[in-house]
Design an enzyme around this catalytic site. Structure first.
Site, short mmCIF file in Angstrom:
data_model
loop_
_atom_site.label_atom_id
_atom_site.label_comp_id
_atom_site.label_asym_id
_atom_site.label_seq_id
_atom_site.Cartn_x
_atom_site.Cartn_y
_atom_site.Cartn_z
N ASP A 1 1.07 4.39 2.13
CA ASP A 1 0.56 4.88 3.42
C ASP A 1 0.89 6.36 3.56
O ASP A 1 2.05 6.76 3.47
CB ASP A 1 1.19 4.10 4.56
CG ASP A 1 0.88 2.61 4.47
OD1 ASP A 1 -0.30 2.26 4.54
OD2 ASP A 1 1.83 1.81 4.32
N ASP B 1 0.85 -1.19 0.00
CA ASP B 1 0.00 0.00 0.00
C ASP B 1 0.89 1.24 0.00
O ASP B 1 2.07 1.18 0.36
CB ASP B 1 -0.88 0.04 1.25
CG ASP B 1 -1.87 -1.11 1.32
OD1 ASP B 1 -2.10 -1.76 0.29
OD2 ASP B 1 -2.39 -1.37 2.42
#
Length: 215
Positions: free
Chosen positions: A140, A138
């Protein structure tokens, strides 16, 4: 360092402090990467305290890269042994460590809010030079509420970028009391949201959080 350190702050330990950590957690000595962490100039991240943490010590963490098991290690340190601290890196500064496929999305995010910061895999790869990013990583992010003129517009713009991004956009809008996962804030003003602060989790309404009100 006597001042309170915000969650996600990056800190560096003194050599003596890290030796004390290794003595306090002897099981970590078998992992060479951890044993030499501070000596290599690598940072740790401030986390929320857990029940098992010793009172009076600063709760810190470091995640190992996937090649070392992707283990999340929790330690604690005497405040006097913290020799430097800084916010997590700006997304613009960490962009060079990101895959080519992420660059267009990062550019849009930086244009949207230049003060956007990053944590997680991209931040650790940028700060340590170790390989943290994978195809499933991901992105972040931390968006400071203090830099946002129109929170509602920011949220809709993030959602628009997220729909076209090749990776999942995760992270928090950060206000005076802590951070709220950005997707939670896309509801109605009366919705209750979870605020992750330095000492724990509290609740408030979406409207109160976006107005910068302390709950």
């Amino acid at each position: 360092m006597a001042e309170a350190l915000a969650r996600h702050s990056m800190v560096k330990a003194s050599t003596a402090g890290w030796t004390a950590v290794m003595n306090r957690y002897p099981e970590l000595a078998s992992e060479p990467l951890v044993a030499n962490w501070a000596h290599a100039g690598r940072p740790l991240v401030v986390r929320r305290p857990a029940c098992s943490d010793t009172a009076g010590l600063v709760p810190l963490g470091l995640p190992l890269p996937p090649s070392h098991g992707k283990r999340r290690i929790a330690v604690s340190l005497v405040a006097a042994d913290i020799v430097a601290s800084a916010p997590p890196p700006l997304l613009a500064d960490a962009a060079a460590a990101a895959p080519e496929a992420w660059q267009a999305t990062i550019e849009k995010l930086v244009q949207l809010l230049p003060e956007t910061r990053t944590f997680g895999s991209l931040a650790w790869q940028h700060l340590t030079g170790l390989p943290y990013l994978s195809d499933s990583s991901d992105l972040d992010l931390l968006w400071p509420l203090s830099s946002v003129k129109q929170p509602g517009t920011l949220l809709s713009d993030i959602a628009g970028i997220a729909k076209q991004a090749p990776m999942r956009l995760d992270g928090e809008i950060v206000g005076p009391t802590g951070g709220v996962q950005w997707r939670e804030l896309t509801g109605t003003d009366a919705d209750e949201v979870l605020v992750k602060g330095p000492a724990g989790v509290t609740t408030t309404t979406r409207a109160a959080f976006l107005a910068g009100l302390v709950s």
